[in-house]
Design an enzyme around this catalytic site. Sequence first.
Site, PDB file in Angstrom:
ATOM      1  CB  VAL A  62       8.861  38.844  84.921  1.00 47.43           C
ATOM      2  CG1 VAL A  62       8.443  39.150  83.489  1.00 47.43           C
ATOM      3  CG2 VAL A  62       8.064  37.673  85.489  1.00 47.43           C
ATOM      4  CG  ASP A  63      10.003  37.467  80.156  1.00 49.94           C
ATOM      5  OD1 ASP A  63       9.179  36.780  80.793  1.00 49.94           O
ATOM      6  OD2 ASP A  63       9.682  38.261  79.248  1.00 49.94           O
ATOM      7  CB  THR A  64      15.951  37.776  80.710  1.00 46.09           C
ATOM      8  OG1 THR A  64      15.690  39.189  80.726  1.00 46.09           O
ATOM      9  CG2 THR A  64      15.226  37.137  79.533  1.00 46.09           C
ATOM     10  CE  LYS A  65      15.251  42.192  87.718  1.00 47.91           C
ATOM     11  NZ  LYS A  65      15.980  43.316  87.062  1.00 47.91           N
ATOM     12  CD  GLU A 127      15.199  50.396  81.245  1.00 55.91           C
ATOM     13  OE1 GLU A 127      15.008  50.423  82.470  1.00 55.91           O
ATOM     14  OE2 GLU A 127      15.634  49.379  80.645  1.00 55.91           O
TER      15      GLU A 127
END
Length: 224
Positions: A62-65, A127
Amino acid sequence: MASSGLSSRRSIMASRLTASAEAVNEPRRGAVVSRRVEYDEESLAGAGGESRYEVFINHRGVDTKRTVARLLYDRLAQAGLRGFLDNMSMRPGDRLEERIGSAIRECTVAVAIFSPSYCDSEYCLRELAMLVESRKAIIPIFYDIKPSDLLLPQAVADSEVYLPRDLERFKFALREAKHTVGITYDSATGDMAELVSAAADAVMYNMEKMETVQRRETMILSRL
């Protein structure tokens, strides 16, 4: 001889990165990344079938894709490096945890893009914990946050969803990332092209360093 081959590969990668630098300037004004060039995962793997992923991109979608994560993926692909970015590297029917776990085990280097809502994501934290536990070389990008902001949110710490050992894993991974030299970026004043270039250069440097260590370990074992 191996050192010469590695230097040659790095030189080729560097020239490809330089040649592709202009492509990164296109989205500097906004959040939408150009889709004119798509990379076929199978063609990157080569005619002999899928090869291993070399770089794992850990990020909060949501921030950086649609900005730095996708731009870095494209830049690495242009340099001939096979990166793992979930929406680009997974296919319908793939089992999420198995596919991501396999990519983490295979990769040599990881780029962790820490952004304002990163620590709210269970997937991001899991991850990161796997990457740290696998002793992968991790390049942190602090995107609109400071290293000191890497704290487990109280809502996550108080949640009954996570086992105590998982919370400890998350905290440890965040501490490790906080104390790793990374790249800091402020979207209000920063240059996206410079960020992607710096991240790509860091990937190449760390890949060379890890491959050198692995080569030395192999030589030592062969003499035992």
